[in-house]
Enzyme design. Structure first.
Site, PDB file in Angstrom:
ATOM      1  CE  LYS A  97      -4.156  -2.039   1.863  1.00 27.10           C
ATOM      2  NZ  LYS A  97      -5.275  -1.858   2.958  1.00 27.10           N
TER       3      LYS A  97
ATOM      4  N   GLY B 245      -1.119  -1.655  15.300  1.00 30.93           N
ATOM      5  CA  GLY B 245      -0.601  -1.728  13.827  1.00 30.93           C
ATOM      6  C   GLY B 245      -0.138  -0.548  13.625  1.00 30.93           C
ATOM      7  CB  SER B 246       2.451   1.630  12.820  1.00 27.81           C
ATOM      8  OG  SER B 246       3.749   0.460  12.507  1.00 27.81           O
ATOM      9  N   GLY B 247       0.948   0.315   9.794  1.00 32.45           N
ATOM     10  CA  GLY B 247       1.194   0.187   8.363  1.00 32.45           C
ATOM     11  C   GLY B 247       0.108   0.907   7.626  1.00 32.45           C
ATOM     12  N   GLY B 248      -0.166   0.496   6.171  1.00 32.49           N
ATOM     13  CA  GLY B 248      -0.761   1.235   5.520  1.00 32.49           C
ATOM     14  C   GLY B 248      -2.273   1.518   5.858  1.00 32.49           C
ATOM     15  CG  MET B 249      -6.163  -1.592   7.199  1.00 29.16           C
ATOM     16  SD  MET B 249      -7.206  -0.674   6.095  1.00 29.16           S
ATOM     17  CE  MET B 249      -8.965  -0.932   6.637  1.00 29.16           C
TER      18      MET B 249
ATOM     19  CG  ASP C 133      -8.271  -0.089   2.838  1.00 27.41           C
ATOM     20  OD1 ASP C 133      -9.271  -0.688   2.494  1.00 27.41           O
ATOM     21  OD2 ASP C 133      -7.381   0.084   2.574  1.00 27.41           O
TER      22      ASP C 133
END
Length: 263
Positions: free
Chosen positions: A62, A121-125, A98
């Site tokens: 992402k 969490g700390s990613g794209g989503m 999203d």
């Protein structure tokens, strides 16, 4: 025939069945296929050159696709994360549906903005979720991420808190935006402890495959309000469908497509 595709490390048939079901119901000359790219840059070049009308982008691509597109829609630019690419005669524009899905679900489930939140969490989503929380008015939010760099950056952007581990932390709303519970090596892992689930009021697991993750199962057993990744994927796929085709399916058609995609 117009081709649309998805790119994911672990492709599923959910999006494929969802989109193809609606193409058939609405008599559109489209087809949708899922791929696991071995070279992301070459895959995006293929989208541009074939030409492929639309491309859904899943973890872990992402953010990596940003350097490969021509334009960033405000929905993607605001959170520096992409889940949808639209090809207009070789010009690739990136979007993020999203965010819209998360914002709609928080409203539909009547989650009070005064509640405390643990966002794991700390990613794209996670960026899409954090932006939706902030824009809705949530302020008591803690980002839980082992990667201090990305975790602190995400928390600081919205004036949230950060901590490396959930440990004994509890909150009214638990949100998992990690691969824990996802089909594959982490499928049996529950992303929050039973104690955290027991203390929560609503549990939100963004993992879409399977929809009944260990976290979701534990939350249902504990009698909590549950928001699943199946709900997220249906809404974001609906918005992708509109971007690709210019056609807005009815709520009944979206519901039927979502049910068919998991049958």
């Amino acid at each position: 025939m117009t081709l649309c595709i998805s790119l994911a490390a672990r492709p599923s048939n959910i999006g494929t069945r969802f989109h193809n079901y609606l193409y058939d119901q609405l008599d559109l000359n489209f087809v949708y296929k899922a791929f696991a790219p071995t070279d992301l840059a070459q895959a995006i070049a293929g989208v541009r050159g074939l030409p492929i009308r639309g491309c859904a982008v899943s973890m872990p691509y992402k953010e990596d696709v940003i350097a490969l597109v021509d334009r960033m829609d405000a929905s993607a630019q605001a959170i520096n994360s992409v889940n949808t690419i639209v090809n207009d005669d070789g010009v690739l524009t990136a979007y993020n549906t999203d965010y819209l899905a998360v914002a709609r679900l928080l409203a539909d489930h009547h989650v009070p903005v005064s509640w405390s939140v643990l966002l794991q969490g700390s990613g794209g989503m996670a960026k899409a979720v954090a932006a939706a929380l902030s824009d809705a008015g949530f302020s008591d939010v803690t980002v839980v991420a082992r990667n201090e760099g990305t975790g602190r950056a995400l928390a600081d952007r919205y004036d949230f808190n950060w901590q490396a581990e959930a440990a004994g932390a509890t909150a009214d709303l638990l949100i998992n935006v990690t691969p824990l519970g996802m089909a594959g090596e982490h499928v049996a892992v529950q992303s929050f402890t039973h104690a955290a689930v027991d203390a929560a009021r609503t549990v939100f697991d963004v993992v879409a495959m399977p929809a009944e993750t260990p976290l979701v199962t534990a939350a249902r057993t504990a009698g909590k309000n549950v928001i699943t990744g199946a709900e997220v994927i249906a809404i974001q796929a609906e918005e992708q469908f509109v971007l690709y085709t210019g056609v807005r399916p009815t709520p009944e058609q979206v519901r039927a497509a979502s049910e068919f995609s998991r049958a």
